[in-house]
Design an enzyme around this catalytic site. Structure first.
Site, PDB file in Angstrom:
ATOM      1  N   THR A   1       0.822  -1.208   0.000  1.00  0.00           N
ATOM      2  CA  THR A   1       0.000   0.000   0.000  1.00  0.00           C
ATOM      3  C   THR A   1       0.855   1.257   0.000  1.00  0.00           C
ATOM      4  OG1 THR A   1      -1.807  -1.134   1.129  1.00  0.00           O
ATOM      5  CG2 THR A   1      -1.786   1.256   1.263  1.00  0.00           C
ATOM      6  N   ASP A   2       1.957   1.235   0.733  1.00  0.00           N
ATOM      7  CA  ASP A   2       2.840   2.401   0.750  1.00  0.00           C
ATOM      8  C   ASP A   2       3.410   2.682  -0.638  1.00  0.00           C
ATOM      9  OD1 ASP A   2       3.066   3.234   3.655  1.00  0.00           O
ATOM     10  OD2 ASP A   2       3.537   1.117   3.816  1.00  0.00           O
ATOM     11  N   GLU A   3       3.746   1.621  -1.359  1.00  0.00           N
ATOM     12  CA  GLU A   3       4.261   1.803  -2.721  1.00  0.00           C
ATOM     13  C   GLU A   3       3.196   2.412  -3.627  1.00  0.00           C
ATOM     14  OE1 GLU A   3       7.242   1.411  -3.756  1.00  0.00           O
ATOM     15  OE2 GLU A   3       8.256   0.020  -2.403  1.00  0.00           O
TER      16      GLU A   3
ATOM     17  N   GLY B   1       2.581   6.000  -2.612  1.00  0.00           N
ATOM     18  CA  GLY B   1       3.693   6.847  -3.027  1.00  0.00           C
ATOM     19  C   GLY B   1       3.597   7.216  -4.495  1.00  0.00           C
TER      20      GLY B   1
END
Length: 383
Positions: free
Chosen positions: A175-177, A180
């Site tokens: 999810t962070d990727e 981002g």
């Protein structure tokens, strides 16, 4: 100023200045994607160092590999935002910046006296990118911004795992990727608008974008995708199958024409149960068993070659060691070695103005000497 800090003139974001106040992964990734293409990103850390400096594996110099990756191509300065003088320095940085990236909980930026409307009034071109778990408003706005929460609530975990097993979370910072990338995209959209504004990006909505038409399927048909292991509803067979030498083959048959070639290849092309998508869906277990049996009678290389000959989609399941040695990955420079560390290359290839990994995440305070030059030339109108 430290040598080698000026982005190459040919890079597409040369001249774009970004102040990165974010920490951990989603926000730093957003700023890193901009830095990879030439933006001058000023990474602001608290005294003692960013949280990511103490997360995960470390290199020979004691820096974590996460830090080296997500804060590459950035200048590193240290400011204590609880100190009035340092807040003045930050305001002066923002007066001349094009972008501010932050991932405080909603309200924290304002509590520091950095009210977005006031920042934009002082610097009308400033784009303020705010990455949080659930957004700047709504009943969940104050919940912690951890990817695990988004992966659980977006529908992802509910359908990830074996049919008779527990819901599974991804084994990487997925999810962070995604957030981002969404943040970097939204930043460029806002910059293209030509006006200063706030960009509200959050983990839950970013992860929801990866769910495809599943919300529509629920709304129109009441369909809830079950856990299917490696399977998906619209491509049968689709999964991983073990070869005779122990390797694993990943298979996808996403169209009738591909499926027909695969069925013929494994010797069941005349079986009426498998000639249509609906038939393959209805007999998923039998088809998976036939595919597993066929793959088990061949080495991984033999199975890959057979799929290539049939112009069908299959690939070996690789780990990091195997991917590093893969001929296509080497030919494409999927990974580059900088400062003695191998990392992912830039995410997209531009033919005329390519990005570049110039350096990995620097040690704390490496670029503090540039603060005076940056802030003396940019006095905040009302410090």
């Amino acid at each position: 100023m430290t040598a080698g800090l000026t982005p190459a003139p040919s890079m597409p974001l040369d001249g774009l200045r970004v102040v990165d106040l974010s920490s951990v992964f989603a926000g730093p990734h957003c700023a890193r994607y901009l830095a990879d293409f030439g933006a001058d990103v000023i990474k602001v850390e608290r005294p003692g160092g960013d949280t990511v400096r103490n997360m995960g594996w470390r290199d020979a110099h004691g820096e974590t590999l996460w830090w080296r990756l997500v804060n590459r191509n950035k200048r590193c300065v240290t400011l204590d935002l609880k100190a009035a003088d340092d807040l003045v320095l930050l305001r002066r940085l923002l007066w001349a910046a094009d972008v501010l990236v932050e991932n405080f909980r909603p309200g924290k930026l304002e509590a520091l006296g950095l009210v977005p409307d006031e920042l934009i009034e002082a610097n009308p071109k400033l784009v303020i990118v705010r990455l949080t778990g659930f957004g700047q408003d709504g009943p969940y706005r104050d919940r912690p911004g951890f990817a695990t929460l988004a992966e659980a609530m977006s529908g992802f975990a509910s359908m990830n795992g074996e049919a008779d097993g527990a819901p599974l979370l991804p084994p990487v910072a997925l999810t962070d990727e995604i957030a981002g990338l969404a943040g970097a995209f939204a930043t460029m959209v806002a910059l293209r608008s030509g006006v200063g504004q706030v960009v509200d990006v959050n983990l839950l909505e970013s992860m929801s974008q990866a769910m495809g038409p599943l919300m529509t399927a629920w709304h129109t048909e009441g369909y809830l995708q079950p856990r299917l292991g490696s399977g998906i509803p619209y491509s049968v067979p689709r999964g991983t199958y073990q070869a005779s030498d122990g390797g694993w083959l990943a298979v996808s048959t996403s169209s009738d024409s591909v499926a027909a070639r695969v069925m013929a290849m494994i010797g069941i092309g005349d079986d009426e149960r498998f000639t249509t998508f609906e038939g393959r869906m209805a007999h998923r277990a039998e088809l998976d068993a036939a595919m597993a049996e066929w793959v088990s009678q061949r080495t991984l290389a033999e199975a890959v070659a057979a799929f290539d000959n049939a112009q069908a989609a299959a690939a070996p399941v690789l780990n990091m060691e195997q991917l590093a040695d893969d001929p296509h990955a080497r030919a494409r420079d999927v990974f580059v070695e900088v400062d003695g560390l191998r990392q992912q290359n830039v995410i997209a290839r531009l033919s005329a103005t390519p990005g570049q990994v110039r350096w990995t995440g620097r040690t704390e305070g490496t670029d503090n000497d540039c603060l005076a030059d940056l802030t003396d030339a940019n006095p905040w109108p009302n410090p």
